[in-house]
Design an enzyme around this catalytic site. Structure first.
Site, short mmCIF file in Angstrom:
data_model
loop_
_atom_site.label_atom_id
_atom_site.label_comp_id
_atom_site.label_asym_id
_atom_site.label_seq_id
_atom_site.Cartn_x
_atom_site.Cartn_y
_atom_site.Cartn_z
N ARG A 53 13.54 -2.40 -15.49
CA ARG A 53 12.89 -1.09 -15.63
C ARG A 53 13.90 0.03 -15.88
O ARG A 53 13.54 1.08 -16.41
CB ARG A 53 12.02 -0.81 -14.40
N GLU A 98 18.30 -9.48 0.69
CA GLU A 98 17.81 -9.74 2.05
C GLU A 98 18.02 -11.23 2.40
O GLU A 98 18.47 -11.58 3.48
CB GLU A 98 16.33 -9.37 2.10
P1 AMP Z 1 17.26 -1.72 -4.11
O1 AMP Z 1 18.42 -2.58 -4.51
O2 AMP Z 1 16.71 -2.10 -2.78
O3 AMP Z 1 17.58 -0.23 -4.21
O4 AMP Z 1 16.07 -2.00 -5.13
C1 AMP Z 1 16.25 -2.77 -6.26
C2 AMP Z 1 15.17 -2.64 -7.28
O5 AMP Z 1 13.98 -3.20 -6.77
C3 AMP Z 1 14.86 -1.22 -7.72
O6 AMP Z 1 15.54 -0.94 -8.90
C4 AMP Z 1 13.37 -1.26 -7.96
O7 AMP Z 1 13.12 -1.56 -9.31
C5 AMP Z 1 12.88 -2.41 -7.13
N1 AMP Z 1 12.21 -2.01 -5.89
C6 AMP Z 1 12.66 -2.20 -4.62
N2 AMP Z 1 11.76 -1.78 -3.74
C7 AMP Z 1 10.73 -1.27 -4.43
C8 AMP Z 1 9.48 -0.66 -4.08
N3 AMP Z 1 9.09 -0.47 -2.83
N4 AMP Z 1 8.68 -0.25 -5.09
C9 AMP Z 1 9.05 -0.43 -6.38
N5 AMP Z 1 10.19 -1.01 -6.77
C10 AMP Z 1 11.02 -1.43 -5.81
#
Ligand code: AMP
Length: 171
Positions: free
Chosen positions: A59, A96
């Site tokens: 995205r 995780e």
């Molecule tokens: P993070 O590494 O946890 O910051 O998240 C990685 C990717 O997962 C982000 O670029 C989002 O595209 C997706 N993502 C994680 N959590 C969510 C959420 N609650 N809603 C939508 N996309 C999420």
């Protein structure tokens, strides 16, 4: 900004129980909202010296490409393993459960390039932190990490370089 926040749809328990997924497809598919989102973000960077946008699969490619077009830069892709055809640099990072890897072409930048890294949403910050470490292997200057949206309560920005994070919409 409220109308942009409202058009993002919450999907409870996706992709697994307990997660409220922010579905940005509803913002992307609405012409007025998509244009406004890109214009507001591009406005922040017009006039800045930015040589290259980095977009994170998948995205992040959407925001990254729109910003690159508006700012008159190119876009460099950070992808999951095995997708980029030329020689790559890679980084492993913790999820995780287990680890994941991201790759970038080894000739992605010129020395001294000032870059902007784009992704759709900042959650825990693990993905963007890995990309910051990945581009740090090159002799480039990080201008900022930019997101359409941020989940403030997860404090993902604490994992990123101080003062170099911008999100249009905060939840
Ligand atoms: P993070 O590494 O946890 O910051 O998240 C990685 C990717 O997962 C982000 O670029 C989002 O595209 C997706 N993502 C994680 N959590 C969510 C959420 N609650 N809603 C939508 N996309 C999420």
């Amino acid at each position: 900004m409220d109308s942009l926040k409202q058009i993002i749809r919450d999907i409870p328990d996706f992709p697994k129980k307990g997660i409220v997924f922010k579905d940005i497809t509803t913002l992307l598919s609405d012409a007025k909202s998509f244009n406004r989102m890109v214009d507001l973000l591009a406005h922040r960077y017009i006039g800045e010296k930015i040589d290259q946008i980095v977009g994170i699969e998948a995205r992040g490619f959407i925001l990254g490409a729109a910003l690159a077009y508006k700012l008159g830069t190119g876009i460099t892709l950070v992808r999951k393993p095995g997708k980029l055809p030329y020689d790559t640099c890679s980084i492993d990072y913790e999820l995780e459960y287990g680890t994941d890897t991201l790759e970038i072409h080894e000739d992605a930048f010129k020395k001294g390039d000032r870059i902007l890294i784009a992704d759709d949403l900042l959650a825990t910050g693990g993905t963007m932190a890995a990309v910051v470490d990945l581009v740090d292997k090159f002799e480039v200057d990080l201008h900022e990490c930019v997101f359409m949206a941020e989940l403030d309560f997860l404090k993902g920005r604490d994992k990123l370089p101080p003062g170099k994070v911008f999100s249009l919409l905060n939840f």
